[in-house]
Design a protein around this motif. Structure first.
Motif, PDB file in Angstrom:
ATOM      1  N   HIS A 143       0.843  -1.206   0.000  1.00 34.71           N
ATOM      2  CA  HIS A 143       0.000   0.000   0.000  1.00 34.71           C
ATOM      3  C   HIS A 143       0.875   1.251   0.000  1.00 34.71           C
ATOM      4  O   HIS A 143       1.902   1.293   0.678  1.00 34.71           O
ATOM      5  CB  HIS A 143      -0.888   0.024   1.252  1.00 34.71           C
ATOM      6  CG  HIS A 143      -1.960  -1.013   1.242  1.00 34.71           C
ATOM      7  ND1 HIS A 143      -1.779  -2.278   1.773  1.00 34.71           N
ATOM      8  CD2 HIS A 143      -3.225  -0.980   0.762  1.00 34.71           C
ATOM      9  CE1 HIS A 143      -2.878  -2.987   1.611  1.00 34.71           C
ATOM     10  NE2 HIS A 143      -3.786  -2.224   0.995  1.00 34.71           N
ATOM     11  N   ILE A 144       0.421   2.240  -0.766  1.00 33.26           N
ATOM     12  CA  ILE A 144       1.103   3.540  -0.705  1.00 33.26           C
ATOM     13  C   ILE A 144       0.059   4.642  -0.461  1.00 33.26           C
ATOM     14  O   ILE A 144      -1.138   4.435  -0.705  1.00 33.26           O
ATOM     15  CB  ILE A 144       1.896   3.865  -2.004  1.00 33.26           C
ATOM     16  CG1 ILE A 144       0.971   3.820  -3.238  1.00 33.26           C
ATOM     17  CG2 ILE A 144       3.092   2.952  -2.166  1.00 33.26           C
ATOM     18  CD1 ILE A 144       1.608   4.382  -4.501  1.00 33.26           C
ATOM     19  N   LEU A 145       0.522   5.791  -0.015  1.00 33.53           N
ATOM     20  CA  LEU A 145      -0.365   6.943   0.222  1.00 33.53           C
ATOM     21  C   LEU A 145       0.170   8.116  -0.587  1.00 33.53           C
ATOM     22  O   LEU A 145       1.309   8.553  -0.371  1.00 33.53           O
ATOM     23  CB  LEU A 145      -0.376   7.304   1.713  1.00 33.53           C
ATOM     24  CG  LEU A 145      -1.048   6.300   2.639  1.00 33.53           C
ATOM     25  CD1 LEU A 145      -0.524   6.440   4.066  1.00 33.53           C
ATOM     26  CD2 LEU A 145      -2.557   6.499   2.633  1.00 33.53           C
ATOM     27  N   VAL A 146      -0.664   8.603  -1.506  1.00 37.44           N
ATOM     28  CA  VAL A 146      -0.212   9.714  -2.367  1.00 37.44           C
ATOM     29  C   VAL A 146      -1.160  10.902  -2.206  1.00 37.44           C
ATOM     30  O   VAL A 146      -2.365  10.721  -1.995  1.00 37.44           O
ATOM     31  CB  VAL A 146      -0.180   9.286  -3.858  1.00 37.44           C
ATOM     32  CG1 VAL A 146       0.887   8.246  -4.101  1.00 37.44           C
ATOM     33  CG2 VAL A 146      -1.539   8.776  -4.316  1.00 37.44           C
ATOM     34  N   PRO A 147      -0.631  12.152  -2.319  1.00 38.83           N
ATOM     35  CA  PRO A 147      -1.522  13.303  -2.175  1.00 38.83           C
ATOM     36  C   PRO A 147      -2.522  13.383  -3.320  1.00 38.83           C
ATOM     37  O   PRO A 147      -2.187  13.068  -4.464  1.00 38.83           O
ATOM     38  CB  PRO A 147      -0.581  14.511  -2.201  1.00 38.83           C
ATOM     39  CG  PRO A 147       0.721  14.019  -2.709  1.00 38.83           C
ATOM     40  CD  PRO A 147       0.778  12.539  -2.491  1.00 38.83           C
ATOM     41  N   GLY A 495      -3.087  12.661  10.971  1.00 37.79           N
ATOM     42  CA  GLY A 495      -3.836  13.725  10.305  1.00 37.79           C
ATOM     43  C   GLY A 495      -3.626  13.761   8.802  1.00 37.79           C
ATOM     44  O   GLY A 495      -4.494  14.217   8.043  1.00 37.79           O
ATOM     45  N   LEU A 496      -2.462  13.265   8.340  1.00 39.12           N
ATOM     46  CA  LEU A 496      -2.147  13.342   6.906  1.00 39.12           C
ATOM     47  C   LEU A 496      -3.110  12.526   6.060  1.00 39.12           C
ATOM     48  O   LEU A 496      -3.332  12.827   4.883  1.00 39.12           O
ATOM     49  CB  LEU A 496      -0.726  12.833   6.655  1.00 39.12           C
ATOM     50  CG  LEU A 496       0.425  13.664   7.225  1.00 39.12           C
ATOM     51  CD1 LEU A 496       1.745  12.977   6.950  1.00 39.12           C
ATOM     52  CD2 LEU A 496       0.445  15.047   6.602  1.00 39.12           C
ATOM     53  N   SER A 497      -3.672  11.477   6.638  1.00 37.01           N
ATOM     54  CA  SER A 497      -4.443  10.542   5.803  1.00 37.01           C
ATOM     55  C   SER A 497      -5.667  11.205   5.166  1.00 37.01           C
ATOM     56  O   SER A 497      -6.149  10.743   4.137  1.00 37.01           O
ATOM     57  CB  SER A 497      -4.838   9.299   6.589  1.00 37.01           C
ATOM     58  OG  SER A 497      -5.509   9.678   7.743  1.00 37.01           O
ATOM     59  N   LEU A 498      -6.160  12.318   5.747  1.00 37.42           N
ATOM     60  CA  LEU A 498      -7.307  13.015   5.135  1.00 37.42           C
ATOM     61  C   LEU A 498      -6.965  13.496   3.720  1.00 37.42           C
ATOM     62  O   LEU A 498      -7.822  13.555   2.849  1.00 37.42           O
ATOM     63  CB  LEU A 498      -7.711  14.203   6.026  1.00 37.42           C
ATOM     64  CG  LEU A 498      -8.820  15.119   5.523  1.00 37.42           C
ATOM     65  CD1 LEU A 498     -10.142  14.365   5.379  1.00 37.42           C
ATOM     66  CD2 LEU A 498      -9.004  16.314   6.455  1.00 37.42           C
ATOM     67  N   TYR A 499      -5.710  13.852   3.524  1.00 37.82           N
ATOM     68  CA  TYR A 499      -5.307  14.482   2.256  1.00 37.82           C
ATOM     69  C   TYR A 499      -4.579  13.523   1.318  1.00 37.82           C
ATOM     70  O   TYR A 499      -4.049  13.937   0.298  1.00 37.82           O
ATOM     71  CB  TYR A 499      -4.413  15.698   2.566  1.00 37.82           C
ATOM     72  CG  TYR A 499      -5.095  16.666   3.505  1.00 37.82           C
ATOM     73  CD1 TYR A 499      -6.083  17.533   3.042  1.00 37.82           C
ATOM     74  CD2 TYR A 499      -4.798  16.676   4.871  1.00 37.82           C
ATOM     75  CE1 TYR A 499      -6.743  18.389   3.906  1.00 37.82           C
ATOM     76  CE2 TYR A 499      -5.451  17.538   5.744  1.00 37.82           C
ATOM     77  CZ  TYR A 499      -6.426  18.386   5.258  1.00 37.82           C
ATOM     78  OH  TYR A 499      -7.077  19.228   6.124  1.00 37.82           O
ATOM     79  N   LEU A 500      -4.544  12.244   1.688  1.00 37.69           N
ATOM     80  CA  LEU A 500      -3.803  11.254   0.899  1.00 37.69           C
ATOM     81  C   LEU A 500      -4.726  10.132   0.441  1.00 37.69           C
ATOM     82  O   LEU A 500      -5.601   9.705   1.205  1.00 37.69           O
ATOM     83  CB  LEU A 500      -2.669  10.654   1.747  1.00 37.69           C
ATOM     84  CG  LEU A 500      -1.607  11.632   2.286  1.00 37.69           C
ATOM     85  CD1 LEU A 500      -0.708  10.922   3.300  1.00 37.69           C
ATOM     86  CD2 LEU A 500      -0.770  12.206   1.159  1.00 37.69           C
ATOM     87  N   ARG A 502      -5.009   6.289  -0.298  1.00 34.23           N
ATOM     88  CA  ARG A 502      -4.309   5.012  -0.064  1.00 34.23           C
ATOM     89  C   ARG A 502      -4.561   4.141  -1.286  1.00 34.23           C
ATOM     90  O   ARG A 502      -5.715   3.899  -1.660  1.00 34.23           O
ATOM     91  CB  ARG A 502      -4.837   4.330   1.188  1.00 34.23           C
ATOM     92  CG  ARG A 502      -4.236   2.955   1.422  1.00 34.23           C
ATOM     93  CD  ARG A 502      -4.696   2.307   2.706  1.00 34.23           C
ATOM     94  NE  ARG A 502      -4.033   2.877   3.868  1.00 34.23           N
ATOM     95  CZ  ARG A 502      -4.629   3.637   4.782  1.00 34.23           C
ATOM     96  NH1 ARG A 502      -5.904   3.904   4.668  1.00 34.23           N
ATOM     97  NH2 ARG A 502      -3.962   4.126   5.802  1.00 34.23           N
ATOM     98  N   THR A 503      -3.504   3.699  -1.909  1.00 39.43           N
ATOM     99  CA  THR A 503      -3.637   2.860  -3.101  1.00 39.43           C
ATOM    100  C   THR A 503      -2.902   1.540  -2.869  1.00 39.43           C
ATOM    101  O   THR A 503      -1.759   1.542  -2.403  1.00 39.43           O
ATOM    102  CB  THR A 503      -3.039   3.587  -4.334  1.00 39.43           C
ATOM    103  OG1 THR A 503      -3.740   4.810  -4.487  1.00 39.43           O
ATOM    104  CG2 THR A 503      -3.187   2.771  -5.599  1.00 39.43           C
TER     105      THR A 503
END
Ligand code: NAP
Length: 517
Positions: A143-147, A495-500, A502-503
């Protein structure tokens, strides 16, 4: 003539047309400025941020984004005195209230700038471990998290024009999203000056910061699936926003911070005069009067053992009596006015509602004794403390009164009863428990946790170390279920997860490892 606050959109300051909304000094009722967003092209504003701010931020690493936050924290801090004065004038804040907002803002920006260093020289996040997805070890998942590639629209409530901006913008910018900020109109003067400072400093790349003063107009009607909405305000407005057609159609990610009837619970074996009891008194009185009770985390409901209720009534009343109310620019004044006529009317209506189920034990809903305030001027109400015999009256638990009003409720039962009464608030930001008794604390914690975003367990051991339940610390999550809006902000990296986004990536181990490091 009153100053006209312009919006900063598409890289320029634009004055709204048509009739203007006035911004008052709530102590004197003088008009300080006015603003309008009529005629502003909201669609173009969002598009400009997407096309310029988003790519500029996404190509920066977390370390580099953190450096931007560090710089904006420092430059705002340089203007601290001027910002405090604006906050006192337009927000009705005492100097202490103003510092709470402004230092909270620069502190949160600084906190996230430090956190950024931990994330290092990458532009996205790797989430969790690589997983082998079949029998063959060559086929793996990661899994990755991208803006997101759009804009974070940040709508703020009137009570924290500085911190409200910073706590949202710090996280959005660190995640890699440009922001369009929409401060509440009534207290926008402080936010306006902050934005001027930031725009003039040119610290943030083009398009990363836009700000709209006045009504949000049709802004939300132009949001796409790549945008994010983070809202703080009343649950009434939140319901409108959540039902916005475009937000529903495009599944725009939304975070809502709304009302909360925060509770304080005094444990059964806390003796009068003990450190824990004193802490309880000081914190409850502070939560009632700081920012004139216009704090989302302010304590509204207080549960105390019946055996000590008359002591609490006397001691809490004395504590509140020590708080001078009046002109907030004076150093001896500890509570100023409410922010607007509308707010005053709402709070007075709330006081009348509570009078139907509880007795006043301090104050009556009038102005009380005011220091250095002209007769009949300003949006003042003196603190009002109620005591209610029935801890289940819906008037106490249903609607938040956003002002210096609290209700004490004596209880006779056990921890389960206290949990049941407290949870009648139907979801809150924070509840505080004052006890040195492990068993009671444990029962309350697990009874309240599903209904609260944060629990503050206050005891003798932390009496000298804790800032109280009302301080929102960036390390800890802010938000709560139910009435509190269901949102989650801050909490460090959470908090970052709101703007990222998850793929989940699936593919060849060797190929993915060459790409994702
Ligand atoms: P509000 O009236 O709901 O307004 C909040 C913000 O929404 C303001 O910027 C307002 O702009 C904007 N707004 C209003 N209608 C809108 C619409 N249709 N579309 C887009 N934006 C819209 O709340 P408030 O009176 O400023 O704040 C007090 C409330 O906020 C209290 O209920 C309090 O509990 C809550 N609050 C919650 C938290 C939290 O973290 N949970 C923190 C602080 C406050 P205008 O000012 O221009 O109308």
């Amino acid at each position: 003539m009153a100053e006209k606050l312009k919006s900063f959109v598409c890289g320029e300051w634009i004055e709204g047309k048509g009739s203007q909304s006035p911004l008052y000094n709530p102590t004197t009722e003088e008009i300080l400025a006015e603003t309008s967003s009529d005629g502003i092209n909201f669609k173009a504003c969002l598009e400009y941020a997407r096309q310029n701010g988003s790519p500029a931020l996404r190509k920066l690493t977390f370390t580099q984004r953190g450096e931007l936050l560090d710089k904006i924290s420092k430059i705002l801090h340089q203007y601290r005195e001027e910002l405090i004065e604006l906050s006192v004038a337009n927000g009705g804040n005492t100097r202490g209230d103003a510092k709470f907002d402004i230092d909270g803002a620069t502190g949160t920006l600084a906190y996230y700038s430090v956190l950024a260093k931990k994330l290092g020289e990458r532009t996205y996040l790797v989430d969790g471990e690589q997983e082998q997805l079949g029998r063959n070890p060559r086929f793996v998942g990661q899994h990755i998290l991208v803006p997101f590639t759009g804009v974070a629209v940040l709508i703020n409530a009137f009570n924290f024009p500085a911190w409200g901006f910073a706590e949202k913008a710090a996280v959005a910018v660190l995640a890699g999203m440009p922001v369009v900020v929409k401060p509440a109109t009534s207290t926008a003067l402080l936010a306006f000056r902050m934005m001027q400072i930031l725009v003039e400093s040119k610290i943030l790349p083009e398009g990363v910061l836009s700000v709209i003063f006045g009504s949000a107009g049709d802004l939300l009607g132009h949001l796409t699936c790549q945008d994010v909405l983070s809202f703080t305000g009343s649950s009434k407005t939140a319901i409108d926003l959540k039902n916005n057609k475009m937000i529903l159609k495009n599944s725009v990610r939304c975070n809502v911070e709304a009302d909360s009837l925060n509770a304080a619970i005094l444990g059964p074996n806390v003796g009068r005069g003990s450190k824990t009891y004193e802490l309880f008194l000081i914190e409850v009185a502070k939560e009632m009067t700081q920012k004139a009770g216009q704090k989302c985390t302010a304590i509204r409901r207080i549960f105390v053992p019946e055996s000590i209720a008359s002591d609490v009534k006397e001691d809490l009343s004395n504590e509140i009596r020590n708080v001078k109310v009046g002109n907030p620019s004076l150093r001896e004044v500890r509570m100023g006015p409410l922010v607007s006529k509308q707010q005053l009317n709402n709070v007075m209506a709330g006081v009348e509602r509570l009078k139907t189920c509880a007795k006043t034990i301090y104050g009556d809903g009038g102005r009380g004794q005011l220091v250095d305030v002209k007769e009949g001027r300003g949006y003042f109400i003196s603190p009002v403390l109620f005591m209610a015999d029935n801890p289940e009256s819906p008037q106490i638990h249903d609607e938040e009164i956003f002002g210096p009003v609290q209700t004490v409720m004596p209880y006779t039962g056990n921890a389960d009863d206290v949990v049941r009464f407290t949870n009648l608030g139907a979801g809150g930001l924070v509840s505080s428990i004052y006890t040195d008794d492990k068993e009671f604390a444990e029962q309350i914690i697990f009874g309240l946790a599903p209904f609260n975003g944060r629990l503050h367990v206050a005891s003798e051991k932390i009496a000298e170390h804790s800032p109280g339940s009302g301080a929102v610390l960036p390390q800890m999550m802010h938000g709560g279920p139910g009435k509190a809006g269901g949102g989650q902000e801050l909490g460090g990296l959470r908090g970052l997860s709101l703007y990222l986004q998850r793929t989940a990536l699936q593919g060849s181990k060797t190929l993915l490892e060459k790409i994702i490091s």
